[in-house]
Design a protein around this motif. Structure first.
Motif, PDB file in Angstrom:
ATOM      1  N   ASN A  27       2.220  14.391  10.004  1.00 54.17           N
ATOM      2  CA  ASN A  27       2.085  15.563  10.983  1.00 54.17           C
ATOM      3  C   ASN A  27       1.107  15.152  12.191  1.00 54.17           C
ATOM      4  O   ASN A  27       0.776  15.959  13.006  1.00 54.17           O
ATOM      5  N   ILE A  28       0.903  13.697  12.183  1.00 57.40           N
ATOM      6  CA  ILE A  28       0.074  13.080  13.345  1.00 57.40           C
ATOM      7  C   ILE A  28       1.179  12.399  14.322  1.00 57.40           C
ATOM      8  O   ILE A  28       1.681  11.527  13.792  1.00 57.40           O
ATOM      9  N   LYS A  29       1.198  12.974  15.379  1.00 55.87           N
ATOM     10  CA  LYS A  29       2.310  12.241  16.463  1.00 55.87           C
ATOM     11  C   LYS A  29       1.587  11.311  17.547  1.00 55.87           C
ATOM     12  O   LYS A  29       0.936  12.051  18.241  1.00 55.87           O
ATOM     13  N   THR A  30       1.841  10.174  17.724  1.00 59.45           N
ATOM     14  CA  THR A  30       1.463   9.505  18.670  1.00 59.45           C
ATOM     15  C   THR A  30       2.627   8.561  19.208  1.00 59.45           C
ATOM     16  O   THR A  30       3.666   8.337  18.833  1.00 59.45           O
ATOM     17  N   ASP A  88       6.840  10.589  21.021  1.00 61.66           N
ATOM     18  CA  ASP A  88       5.799  10.558  20.021  1.00 61.66           C
ATOM     19  C   ASP A  88       6.635  10.458  18.676  1.00 61.66           C
ATOM     20  O   ASP A  88       7.804  10.977  18.546  1.00 61.66           O
ATOM     21  N   ASN A  89       5.970   9.771  17.864  1.00 67.72           N
ATOM     22  CA  ASN A  89       6.429   9.734  16.424  1.00 67.72           C
ATOM     23  C   ASN A  89       5.418   9.972  15.262  1.00 67.72           C
ATOM     24  O   ASN A  89       4.124   9.767  15.500  1.00 67.72           O
ATOM     25  N   ALA A  90       5.765  10.036  14.041  1.00 69.22           N
ATOM     26  CA  ALA A  90       4.728  10.195  12.835  1.00 69.22           C
ATOM     27  C   ALA A  90       3.943   8.754  12.980  1.00 69.22           C
ATOM     28  O   ALA A  90       4.505   7.723  13.297  1.00 69.22           O
ATOM     29  N   THR A  91       2.765   9.188  12.565  1.00 68.45           N
ATOM     30  CA  THR A  91       1.553   7.886  12.593  1.00 68.45           C
ATOM     31  C   THR A  91       1.182   7.858  11.020  1.00 68.45           C
ATOM     32  O   THR A  91       0.065   8.236  10.770  1.00 68.45           O
ATOM     33  N   TYR A  92       1.914   7.293  10.215  1.00 64.01           N
ATOM     34  CA  TYR A  92       1.409   6.764   8.820  1.00 64.01           C
ATOM     35  C   TYR A  92       0.269   5.789   8.804  1.00 64.01           C
ATOM     36  O   TYR A  92      -0.691   5.821   8.215  1.00 64.01           O
TER      37      TYR A  92
END
Length: 329
Positions: free
Chosen positions: A218-221, A258-262
């Motif tokens: 849910n964190i997009k960067t 933006d994409n997921a930021t694992y």
């Protein structure tokens, strides 16, 4: 003269305290697929250059042909060409959609899959040279390198078994993987390697902090990297990833999105901690994985596992992580 001596004393004391505050860290990554590994490595280099961590080595789980070269190219770009890179030994593959090749083709590097040392041996060397309970190991990929380390036998680096060496030297494991409090198949807990996560989590007795899939999802960067120079590894890697990753390419419109930021979340916790600001910590317990890459959480006040829960507003932590990646902090 007394004032001068006092001044020198406080300078030495300040340097000692600064040095002791550094996180001594080994980064274990499946670099080359999802570009979050690249973002996490950029963060680590920026923290290294600001004196916030001592990046002892990068261990590469991925045996893809260009992964080691790309890791070295990223480190070299940020002015850290001498950080050793260990490789999990196995069949060398080539995966066209991976972003490693475009980085290796465009940036200087010396290391490659042919000259990289065995990850297990490099782990043993570094741990044997370290003080007790001084090392943080951050894993952002499947755990085969850790299994190999735990199973390693005494050698010229140390008379200790891998298990004993880990328990003597490692302060904490920070693991990006699983879902909390429970979840189904997740890549870092699966990796096409049945039973590996079960083995590792059952054997490790030192503290483990988990950053679950649900946080980074849910964190997009990433979109901000469109503004970077075209020879930046972040631009090169994230552009290739946005264009070619099988689950993204159908939506590609010529720019990084933006994409997921694992994996960046694991680095952020390992260096900055951020409890009460970025995260809340769960109660102690046990993460119990299954053979399919799923897991459940069992409460246990004597357990050595905890997982983190996002505390900061999502839009705020996105900006923070992007700033750490592009070195604006």
């Amino acid at each position: 003269m007394k004032l001068i001596r006092n001044f020198i004393f406080y300078i030495i004391l300040a340097n000692t305290l600064l040095g002791s505050a550094q996180t001594k860290l080994i980064f274990d990554t499946d670099f080359g697929g999802d570009a979050d590994d690249l973002g996490a490595l950029a963060m680590l280099n920026n923290f290294q250059n600001k004196g916030e961590c001592d990046l002892l080595a990068v261990m590469c789980w991925n045996t893809e042909k260009y992964a080691v070269s790309a890791i070295d190219a990223v480190n070299t770009f940020y002015g850290n060409p001498d950080i050793p890179i260990g490789l999990r030994k196995g069949e060398i593959t080539q995966i066209d959609w991976n972003h490693s090749k475009v980085i290796a083709d465009n940036l200087d590097h010396d290391s490659n899959v042919s000259n990289a040392p065995n990850a297990t041996q490099l782990y043993r060397k570094l741990l044997s040279e370290s003080e007790n309970e001084s090392i943080v190991i951050v894993t952002v990929g499947p755990l085969m390198n850790i299994k190999n380390l735990l199973e390693s036998q005494p050698d010229h680096y140390s008379p200790l078994s891998g298990m004993d060496l880990v328990h003597a030297k490692v302060k904490e494991f920070v693991i990006m993987g699983g879902q909390f409090p429970q979840g189904s198949k997740e890549w870092n807990f699966d990796g096409g390697m049945k039973g590996i996560t079960q083995y590792v989590l059952e054997k490790i007795e030192c503290p483990i902090t988990f950053l679950g899939y649900e946080i980074g999802l849910n964190i997009k960067t990433g979109e901000i990297f469109n503004e970077l120079p075209k020879d930046s590894p972040l631009y090169l890697g994230f552009f290739h990833f946005s264009k070619n990753a099988p689950w993204l390419k159908q939506n590609f419109k010529g720019k990084i999105f933006d994409n997921a930021t694992y994996d960046q979340t694991a680095v952020l916790y390992a260096i900055r901690n951020g409890l009460g600001t970025y995260w809340h910590r769960s109660e102690k317990g046990r993460c119990v994985p299954d053979e399919q890459g799923g897991n459940v959480w069992q409460k246990d006040p004597l357990g050595n596992h905890t997982y983190l829960i996002l505390a900061m507003k999502k839009s705020s932590i996105e900006v923070e992580i992007e700033n750490f990646m592009i070195n604006e902090f």
